[in-house]
Write an enzyme that holds these catalytic residues in place. Structure first.
Site, short mmCIF file in Angstrom:
data_model
loop_
_atom_site.label_atom_id
_atom_site.label_comp_id
_atom_site.label_asym_id
_atom_site.label_seq_id
_atom_site.Cartn_x
_atom_site.Cartn_y
_atom_site.Cartn_z
N VAL A 1 -12.75 -6.01 0.25
CA VAL A 1 -12.02 -4.60 0.86
C VAL A 1 -11.00 -4.85 1.85
O VAL A 1 -11.20 -5.83 2.57
CB VAL A 1 -13.11 -3.86 1.55
N THR B 1 0.76 -1.42 -0.03
CA THR B 1 0.04 0.07 0.01
C THR B 1 0.94 1.24 -0.11
O THR B 1 1.91 1.20 0.78
CB THR B 1 -0.99 0.00 1.38
N ASP C 1 -7.51 -3.90 4.56
CA ASP C 1 -7.46 -2.92 5.73
C ASP C 1 -7.46 -1.53 5.31
O ASP C 1 -7.63 -0.50 6.24
CB ASP C 1 -6.17 -3.21 6.34
N GLY D 1 -3.98 -7.32 4.25
CA GLY D 1 -5.41 -6.48 4.87
C GLY D 1 -6.10 -7.36 5.44
O GLY D 1 -6.79 -6.86 6.31
N1 GLY Z 1 -3.02 -3.62 2.35
C1 GLY Z 1 -3.83 -3.71 1.35
C2 GLY Z 1 -4.77 -4.80 1.25
O1 GLY Z 1 -4.43 -6.08 1.62
O2 GLY Z 1 -5.73 -4.58 0.65
#
Ligand code: GLY
Length: 302
Positions: free
Chosen positions: A189, A160, A191, A214
């Protein structure tokens, strides 16, 4: 004290740009201007999300698509001021999802919009919803085709772009943007757009952001936890390390997952901790250049 920190080495360009904007404002004494919010400064650099080559596969345009071949992005922004938060999730067709998240924060009566609702809102705000083919690169298409043919487990990188910016007025803002888990289920969706999980900011000028897996990260609210520990007096580095240790202790070595945390406090001190080698970039007033630093993985002994 102005300072900027970004996740991963590819945040270098964004941190550099934020630094230049902060420096201009410092020298021209514009930092008192109410109108030029910290958020706008982060938003001044949407190119990184929109660049097919930057954050290859994991952020915005050029990111890994979902299982159906569609690039769906999550992004969020949070200001230190209480109640200033905006997010989009599972948003297709926009190369700058963080800008849409900012519009949600500034213009919507809600804080988070997802999927079709996020698309409708983006259109209302004047964004063009692009064809999915324009969100893909040759490389991401080839990776998707290979995934379809081999049906191998998707790669684990969920990187990210996270950016925390502190200005001289002690306003702090954190923004995150990602195309999420590679070849995820449509509508998944992560994190990143969840406050407390992918990001958190406090009006006494502390903030944190997370990167990594996430689906796992969202079970631990690590960004909120880091900020709470900083409020209790821990340095950003100690707060990040403490949260990583806590997670490792809870899940055990066998089930440890990819997570990296960055944090910044009102003194412009930065810290990071991770379970994987985790480069991050940092600049604070008085430093001549943006530095790349490295967080070494925390090793937990069960
Ligand atoms: N940290 C990004 C995701 O897993 O969506």
């Amino acid at each position: 004290m102005a300072a900027v920190v970004g996740t991963w080495a590819f945040s270098m360009a964004a941190v550099e740009k934020a630094r230049r904007l902060l420096e201009i404002q410092t020298t021209s004494q514009q930092s008192t201007s109410q109108g030029h919010s910290q958020t706008e400064r982060i938003q001044d650099d949407p190119e990184l999300e929109n660049d097919k080559e930057t954050g290859c596969f994991v952020v915005g345009r050029g990111g890994f698509p979902n299982k159906a071949g569609v690039v769906q992005c999550d992004a969020a922004i949070m200001e230190g001021l209480p109640g200033r938060f905006g997010a989009v999730a599972a948003l297709p067709g926009v190369g700058t999802p963080l800008t849409v998240a900012q519009m949600v924060m500034d213009k919507s009566e809600h804080n988070m919009l997802v999927g079709e609702g996020a698309v409708a809102f983006a259109k209302e705000q004047g964004f063009r919803i692009e064809d999915n083919s324009d969100m893909m690169t040759e490389a991401s298409l080839a990776a998707y085709e290979e995934f379809l043919q081999s049906l191998k487990s998707p790669p684990k990188n969920h990187d990210t772009l996270g950016l925390i910016v502190l200005d001289e007025m002690e306003n702090i803002t954190v923004g995150v943007s990602t195309s999420g888990a590679p070849f995820k289920d449509p509508g998944r969706v992560g994190d990143s757009p969840l406050p407390g999980c992918g990001l958190y900011a406090d009006n006494r000028a502390r903030a944190a952001a997370a990167t990594g897996d996430g689906d796992k990260i969202m079970c631990f609210c690590p960004s909120f936890h880091v900020v709470q520990l900083m409020k209790q007096g821990l340095s950003p580095g100690d707060a990040c390390q403490s949260v990583i240790q806590d997670i490792c202790h809870r899940v055990g070595n066998k089930d440890i997952f990819e997570i990296g945390l960055i944090a910044l406090n009102m003194k412009g001190e930065v810290g990071a901790a991770s379970t994987v080698p985790f480069p991050y970039t940092f600049w604070a007033q008085g430093m001549e250049t943006v530095e790349q630093r490295q967080s070494c993985p925390y090793v937990h002994l069960d």
